[in-house]
Design a protein around this motif. Structure first.
Motif, PDB file in Angstrom:
ATOM      1  N   PHE A 188       0.823  -1.206   0.000  1.00 42.51           N
ATOM      2  CA  PHE A 188       0.000   0.000   0.000  1.00 42.51           C
ATOM      3  C   PHE A 188       0.859   1.259   0.000  1.00 42.51           C
ATOM      4  CE2 PHE A 188      -2.233   3.394   2.256  1.00 42.51           C
ATOM      5  CZ  PHE A 188      -3.479   3.394   1.641  1.00 42.51           C
ATOM      6  N   TYR A 189       1.851   1.313   0.876  1.00 41.37           N
ATOM      7  CA  TYR A 189       2.619   2.538   1.073  1.00 41.37           C
ATOM      8  C   TYR A 189       3.765   2.719   0.083  1.00 41.37           C
ATOM      9  CZ  TYR A 189       0.268   3.242   5.536  1.00 41.37           C
ATOM     10  OH  TYR A 189      -0.677   3.462   6.508  1.00 41.37           O
ATOM     11  N   ARG A 190       4.112   1.670  -0.630  1.00 42.48           N
ATOM     12  CA  ARG A 190       5.238   1.771  -1.548  1.00 42.48           C
ATOM     13  C   ARG A 190       4.937   1.021  -2.836  1.00 42.48           C
ATOM     14  NH1 ARG A 190      10.351   3.541  -1.659  1.00 42.48           N
ATOM     15  NH2 ARG A 190      11.995   2.246  -2.523  1.00 42.48           N
ATOM     16  N   ALA A 191       3.806   1.362  -3.434  1.00 42.83           N
ATOM     17  CA  ALA A 191       3.400   0.705  -4.675  1.00 42.83           C
ATOM     18  C   ALA A 191       4.400   0.992  -5.797  1.00 42.83           C
ATOM     19  CB  ALA A 191       2.007   1.167  -5.080  1.00 42.83           C
ATOM     20  N   VAL A 192       4.888   2.231  -5.852  1.00 44.21           N
ATOM     21  CA  VAL A 192       5.912   2.619  -6.825  1.00 44.21           C
ATOM     22  C   VAL A 192       7.237   2.622  -6.074  1.00 44.21           C
ATOM     23  CG1 VAL A 192       6.662   4.385  -8.460  1.00 44.21           C
ATOM     24  CG2 VAL A 192       4.223   4.035  -8.057  1.00 44.21           C
ATOM     25  N   ASP A 193       8.078   1.600  -6.314  1.00 42.05           N
ATOM     26  CA  ASP A 193       9.225   1.396  -5.441  1.00 42.05           C
ATOM     27  C   ASP A 193      10.516   2.054  -5.901  1.00 42.05           C
ATOM     28  OD1 ASP A 193       9.737  -0.244  -7.572  1.00 42.05           O
ATOM     29  OD2 ASP A 193       9.523  -2.120  -6.459  1.00 42.05           O
ATOM     30  N   PHE A 203      -4.587   3.037  -8.227  1.00 44.40           N
ATOM     31  CA  PHE A 203      -4.538   1.921  -9.167  1.00 44.40           C
ATOM     32  C   PHE A 203      -3.260   1.111  -8.968  1.00 44.40           C
ATOM     33  CE2 PHE A 203      -3.111   0.499 -13.473  1.00 44.40           C
ATOM     34  CZ  PHE A 203      -4.055  -0.505 -13.659  1.00 44.40           C
ATOM     35  N   MET A 204      -2.139   1.825  -8.756  1.00 40.34           N
ATOM     36  CA  MET A 204      -0.864   1.147  -8.538  1.00 40.34           C
ATOM     37  C   MET A 204      -0.902   0.325  -7.243  1.00 40.34           C
ATOM     38  SD  MET A 204       0.906   2.018 -11.141  1.00 40.34           S
ATOM     39  CE  MET A 204       1.106   3.306 -12.395  1.00 40.34           C
ATOM     40  N   MET A 205      -1.584   0.850  -6.227  1.00 41.05           N
ATOM     41  CA  MET A 205      -1.690   0.122  -4.966  1.00 41.05           C
ATOM     42  C   MET A 205      -2.400  -1.215  -5.170  1.00 41.05           C
ATOM     43  SD  MET A 205      -2.733   3.152  -2.322  1.00 41.05           S
ATOM     44  CE  MET A 205      -1.572   4.418  -1.798  1.00 41.05           C
ATOM     45  N   ALA A 206      -3.453  -1.201  -5.991  1.00 41.46           N
ATOM     46  CA  ALA A 206      -4.185  -2.441  -6.254  1.00 41.46           C
ATOM     47  C   ALA A 206      -3.287  -3.461  -6.957  1.00 41.46           C
ATOM     48  CB  ALA A 206      -5.416  -2.150  -7.097  1.00 41.46           C
ATOM     49  N   LEU A 207      -2.527  -3.000  -7.952  1.00 44.99           N
ATOM     50  CA  LEU A 207      -1.600  -3.904  -8.653  1.00 44.99           C
ATOM     51  C   LEU A 207      -0.533  -4.433  -7.699  1.00 44.99           C
ATOM     52  CD1 LEU A 207      -1.043  -2.006 -12.035  1.00 44.99           C
ATOM     53  CD2 LEU A 207      -2.441  -4.037 -11.642  1.00 44.99           C
ATOM     54  N   LYS A 243       0.568  -8.459  -6.019  1.00 44.54           N
ATOM     55  CA  LYS A 243       1.925  -8.932  -6.346  1.00 44.54           C
ATOM     56  C   LYS A 243       2.264  -8.720  -7.817  1.00 44.54           C
ATOM     57  CE  LYS A 243       1.384 -10.462  -2.170  1.00 44.54           C
ATOM     58  NZ  LYS A 243       1.720  -9.563  -1.040  1.00 44.54           N
ATOM     59  N   LEU A 244       1.820  -7.592  -8.372  1.00 43.05           N
ATOM     60  CA  LEU A 244       2.054  -7.297  -9.789  1.00 43.05           C
ATOM     61  C   LEU A 244       2.945  -6.069  -9.959  1.00 43.05           C
ATOM     62  CD1 LEU A 244      -1.541  -7.948 -11.200  1.00 43.05           C
ATOM     63  CD2 LEU A 244       0.454  -9.440 -11.370  1.00 43.05           C
ATOM     64  N   LYS A 245       3.947  -5.926  -9.089  1.00 50.46           N
ATOM     65  CA  LYS A 245       4.851  -4.785  -9.212  1.00 50.46           C
ATOM     66  C   LYS A 245       5.611  -4.753 -10.536  1.00 50.46           C
ATOM     67  CE  LYS A 245       5.632  -3.061  -4.560  1.00 50.46           C
ATOM     68  NZ  LYS A 245       6.616  -2.581  -3.589  1.00 50.46           N
ATOM     69  N   PRO A 246       5.950  -5.914 -11.139  1.00 49.91           N
ATOM     70  CA  PRO A 246       6.578  -5.860 -12.471  1.00 49.91           C
ATOM     71  C   PRO A 246       5.700  -5.144 -13.501  1.00 49.91           C
ATOM     72  CG  PRO A 246       6.930  -8.019 -11.508  1.00 49.91           C
ATOM     73  CD  PRO A 246       5.983  -7.292 -10.594  1.00 49.91           C
ATOM     74  N   VAL A 247       4.372  -5.284 -13.364  1.00 50.33           N
ATOM     75  CA  VAL A 247       3.457  -4.589 -14.272  1.00 50.33           C
ATOM     76  C   VAL A 247       3.549  -3.082 -14.046  1.00 50.33           C
ATOM     77  CG1 VAL A 247       1.037  -4.291 -14.931  1.00 50.33           C
ATOM     78  CG2 VAL A 247       1.901  -6.564 -14.352  1.00 50.33           C
ATOM     79  N   ILE A 248       3.676  -2.672 -12.781  1.00 46.99           N
ATOM     80  CA  ILE A 248       3.816  -1.248 -12.470  1.00 46.99           C
ATOM     81  C   ILE A 248       5.075  -0.687 -13.112  1.00 46.99           C
ATOM     82  CG2 ILE A 248       4.150   0.423 -10.605  1.00 46.99           C
ATOM     83  CD1 ILE A 248       2.517  -1.406  -8.801  1.00 46.99           C
TER      84      ILE A 248
END
Length: 494
Positions: free
Chosen positions: A112-117, A223-227, A231-236
């Motif tokens: 939640f807090y670090r969707a864009v890492d 939206f990024m938080m949902a991804l 466990k879809l951080k590669p998609v982000i």
């Protein structure tokens, strides 16, 4: 028989599909019958996959629906295979409060807090020790002394707001969109306190391009938080590489403004002065200062404007409460000059109205998730396995009939000791959170909200327009998606 070269790929596809089917069935079986959270109640499909939870988020009604889930399943609800929601005052202390006897803190959930890492950690999502250091560095900007020094800055924009409103509603016949005017005010204030230069929203009666970027980036971040949660951080990462987003544009503007603030060399009683000094000492780098500055811009503007919009709506749709508040404000002051950050502190009914607005329309209606620490922990007397995501959802607990009398009524009197509400659990409402990570700007936020609302009520009679009577029924994507709030303002003749 088909040639081997044509047959084998088909076999591989069939085998892959079979294995995938076995994995899915096995995962479903595990989540329902073997998972450490299997004993906690919740919607059946939500126990299988987080996709059903995120579908409600995409619909814009997840926090409101969460209240229904608690009404059906109780104070603890399993809302995904690995997540629990709580609706009990004690849960605030158990999850977010200070730990004792060496017990580990519940860490913030990075999904939640670090969707864009690729953004440096800041005061919102840093680890415990680093957070304590950052909080100390920022605390001077929120001290009582700093508030006194900041008053001329804040007051000048509130003066400008009142002048602009008078220009726009001379005869009181045309409603004004107060959502915009309140947004413009809080963004101008935070722009000055954060970077030494206003956005010019009030002056131009329009949104600064940066303000639009902030608003759009908040929606994209949801939206990024949902991804990230799925466990879809590669998609982000792929999206960020392929598409130009408001998130990255906003970060670039923050860095540009911060460079201008640093290069000015002027010491000011603002929020970033302490961070800049730590940068000069080598304790923080430029990107860390920028990340924290961006947090201050969002936390100090959007949420304040949201609460004020909610308060204006709730007061104008409850004329008896508005009349009582109007009498308090206009009897307390002889002129505008007497209304200051300090003097508004004596308005007890004003504070009750703001608290009731925070309950009915919390600026952050979702849960702020933590994770159960290593070895697990007890919450509400229940053992919660290590790594479980958990949160108290603010809208749900603020409207839980187990904690509030007439939870959907707007009743400031519940915060003033009215016997009718003697059984209300006031500690169920924690809009600024609790514990070592509670909101550092709480006192300033209350003072700013009281000052702006008092000045508006002192100078204008308010009436809600017919097309805004159902304004509060709006979607929420982490934050509220606020429509226009049309209010008639009639200047008070003195």
């Amino acid at each position: 028989m088909a040639p081997l070269g044509l047959e084998t790929p088909v076999h591989y596809v069939l085998i892959a599909c079979a294995l995938a089917g076995v994995y899915v069935v096995g995962k479903v079986f595990y989540n329902i019958f073997l998972h450490p959270l299997r004993s906690f109640p919740g919607p059946f499909l939500w126990k299988i996959s987080p996709i059903f939870r995120h579908y409600r988020l995409a619909q814009g009604d997840l926090p409101i629906y969460m209240k229904e889930l608690h009404a059906k399943y109780g104070p603890i609800v399993r809302i995904s295979p690995y997540e629990l929601a709580f609706s009990d005052p004690q849960a605030w202390k158990d999850i977010y409060g200070h730990r004792h006897n060496g017990e580990p803190e519940f860490p913030k959930y990075d999904g939640f807090y670090r969707a864009v890492d690729n953004i440096p950690r800041g005061i919102i999502n840093h680890f415990r020790e680093e957070h304590s250091l950052l909080r100390r560095q920022l605390s001077h900007g929120f001290s009582d002394r700093s508030m006194q020094l900041q008053e001329p800055i804040i007051g000048s924009y509130v003066d400008l707001l009142i002048r602009r409103l008078r220009e726009q509603c001379a005869d009181g016949s045309t409603p004004l969109n107060m959502r915009e005017w309140l947004n413009w005010t809080t963004f101008d204030v935070i722009g000055d306190l954060g970077f030494g230069s206003a956005f010019g929203c009030l002056e131009k009666s329009d949104y600064h391009p940066w303000v639009r970027l902030v608003t759009n980036s908040l929606r994209q971040t949801a939206f990024m938080m949902a991804l990230s949660d799925m466990k879809l951080k590669p998609v982000i990462r792929m999206i960020l590489k392929l598409k130009k987003l408001a998130i990255t544009d906003n970060q670039a503007l923050v860095r540009e403004k911060l460079r201008q603030r640093i290069e000015s060399g002027v010491e000011r009683p603002d929020f970033v002065e302490g961070l800049i000094k730590q940068k000069e000492k080598g304790n923080l780098d430029f990107m860390q200062v920028a990340a924290n500055s961006n947090t201050l811009i969002i936390a100090g503007s959007e949420t304040t404007a949201t609460l004020l919009s909610g308060a204006v709506y709730l007061l104008t749709t409850n004329p008896d409460k508005l009349e009582k508040l109007t009498q308090e404000v206009r009897s307390a002051f002889k002129n505008d000059d007497e209304i200051t950050l300090l003097s508004v502190g004596k308005l007890s009914y004003m504070l009750a109205c703001l608290n009731e607005s925070l309950r009915r329309y919390p600026p952050v209606p979702t849960g702020m998730p933590r994770q159960s620490p290593k070895g697990g922990a007890n919450v509400l007397g229940k053992y919660i396995a290590e790594g479980t995501v958990m949160a108290v959802w603010q809208y749900a607990i603020n409207h839980d009939a187990n904690h509030w009398t007439d939870p959907y009524a707007f009743a400031p009197e519940r915060f003033l000791g009215d016997p009718k509400y003697k059984n209300d659990k006031l500690d169920a409402m924690q809009p600024f959170s609790v514990g070592p990570r509670n909101c550092i700007g709480r006192n300033l936020a209350y003072a700013e909200m009281r000052l702006i609302l008092a000045r508006i009520i002192y100078n204008f009679d308010l009436k809600v327009a017919d097309d805004s009577r159902n304004w509060i029924n709006q979607p929420v994507y982490t934050l509220w998606d606020k429509p226009a709030l049309n209010i008639y303002l009639k200047p008070v003749a003195r």
